[in-house]
Design an enzyme around this catalytic site. Structure first.
Site, mmCIF file in Angstrom:
data_model
loop_
_atom_site.group_PDB
_atom_site.id
_atom_site.type_symbol
_atom_site.label_atom_id
_atom_site.label_comp_id
_atom_site.label_asym_id
_atom_site.label_seq_id
_atom_site.Cartn_x
_atom_site.Cartn_y
_atom_site.Cartn_z
ATOM 1 N N GLY A 40 40.926 -35.402 -53.889
ATOM 2 C CA GLY A 40 40.124 -36.510 -53.973
ATOM 3 C C GLY A 40 40.661 -37.665 -53.111
ATOM 4 N N GLY A 45 39.996 -37.619 -42.732
ATOM 5 C CA GLY A 45 40.745 -36.278 -42.617
ATOM 6 C C GLY A 45 40.133 -35.209 -43.446
ATOM 7 N N HIS A 46 39.912 -35.582 -44.697
ATOM 8 C CA HIS A 46 39.103 -34.685 -45.528
ATOM 9 C C HIS A 46 37.692 -34.349 -45.050
ATOM 10 C CE1 HIS A 46 41.676 -36.583 -48.733
ATOM 11 N NE2 HIS A 46 41.979 -35.445 -48.709
#
Ligand code: PAF
Length: 292
Positions: A40, A45-46
């Site tokens: 989370g 980037g995620h």
């Protein structure tokens, strides 16, 4: 932040049965599934990994779970930023995933974390980051294996910033004969070169200005290798000295083989090499790498 109309209707699964029901319905309709596991506090980037996942599968699941078993007793588990509501709003806005799976500890570790089955990982797990984070990769593998069992994806999408994690999880998948393909996404950087990471928010304003030096020093080592230098130890030590001089506490800077993170010999050509590093700057433990 301005949110647009979602392009993919986002669903949330907070129980194992909700997850299983939805994934089974996808399977019945012959959809392929990709999993992007996260802890989370999502950043660009995620999101880049979720975009990548969409290229590989019809349905994308993002898991959000701050995994207690990969944190050591003196590490930042309690302080680790948690922002499920904001993460879900961001994912809904971006329309990049079909399902957010946000389990609780009891779903992942039904017997409690002190008495749970953990995976033993090969020797590489004790080197580099593992040398300073005992049990870390066993905890990572233990949670990722559970997530893979629960979601049963065709593709697992991981980031290359945690390069040792990537190599070890690929190894786990092959070693356990899991019918899962692994796809990795390149490191996403801030405009000054700092690799994006949730832990960057631990940096003070002053430290944030210094932080890109880690990437710069790795680039210098990379350039020296490309130029034909082969004294890996001297290059590593020079980078460590510079990092220490500007305020980092370095854990390691090492030249390794990209394929398996083994120690290279002088027969390896520069294109086979990766430079990996971990260093503390204040409260933040930063990791980064450069593939040649
Ligand atoms: O890279 C991470 O964020 C974590 O180690 C992972 C893979 C989600 C497992 O908790």
């Amino acid at each position: 932040m301005i949110f647009n109309e979602p392009r993919v209707p986002l669903q949330g699964a907070y129980t194992l049965s909700a997850l299983r029901e939805l994934v089974s319905s996808w399977r019945l309709s012959h959809n392929t599934v990709a999993l992007v596991p996260t802890m989370g506090n999502l950043h660009e980037g995620h999101l880049s990994l979720m975009r990548r996942a969409r290229d590989f599968a019809d349905k994308v699941v993002c898991s959000i779970f701050v995994n207690p078993t990969q944190f050591g007793p003196t590490e930042d588990f309690a302080a680790y930023p948690r922002s499920l509501v904001e993460d879900e709003a961001l994912l809904a806005d971006q329309g990049l995933v079909d399902l957010v799976f946000a389990p609780e500890n009891k779903d992942i570790y039904p017997f409690g974390i002190d008495n749970t089955v953990r995976l033993g990982m090969p020797e590489l797990s004790m080197e580099l980051c593992g040398a300073n984070r005992s049990g870390h990769f066993s905890g990572v593998a233990s949670v990722v294996l559970r997530l893979l069992n629960l979601v049963s994806p065709d593709v697992l999408v991981l980031g290359e910033k945690d390069y040792q994690q990537l190599i070890l999880l690929k190894r786990m998948i092959r070693d356990l004969h899991l019918p899962i393909q692994v796809s990795s996404g390149a490191i996403y950087r801030e405009s000054d070169g700092l690799a994006m990471s949730t832990r960057n928010q631990y940096l003070s304003t002053h430290e944030r200005k210094i932080a890109p030096r880690l990437h710069e020093e790795l680039k210098k080592v990379g350039e020296a290798l490309q130029a034909g230098q082969q004294d890996y130890h001297a290059l590593e030590q020079a980078a460590i000295n510079t990092l220490e001089a500007v305020g980092f506490k370095s854990e390691y800077v090492e030249v390794r083989r990209t394929i398996d993170l083994g120690k290279p010999d002088n027969m390896n050509s520069p294109k086979d090499l990766i430079v990996v590093a971990a260093a503390w700057l204040g409260r933040a433990r930063l990791i980064d790498n450069i593939q040649l």
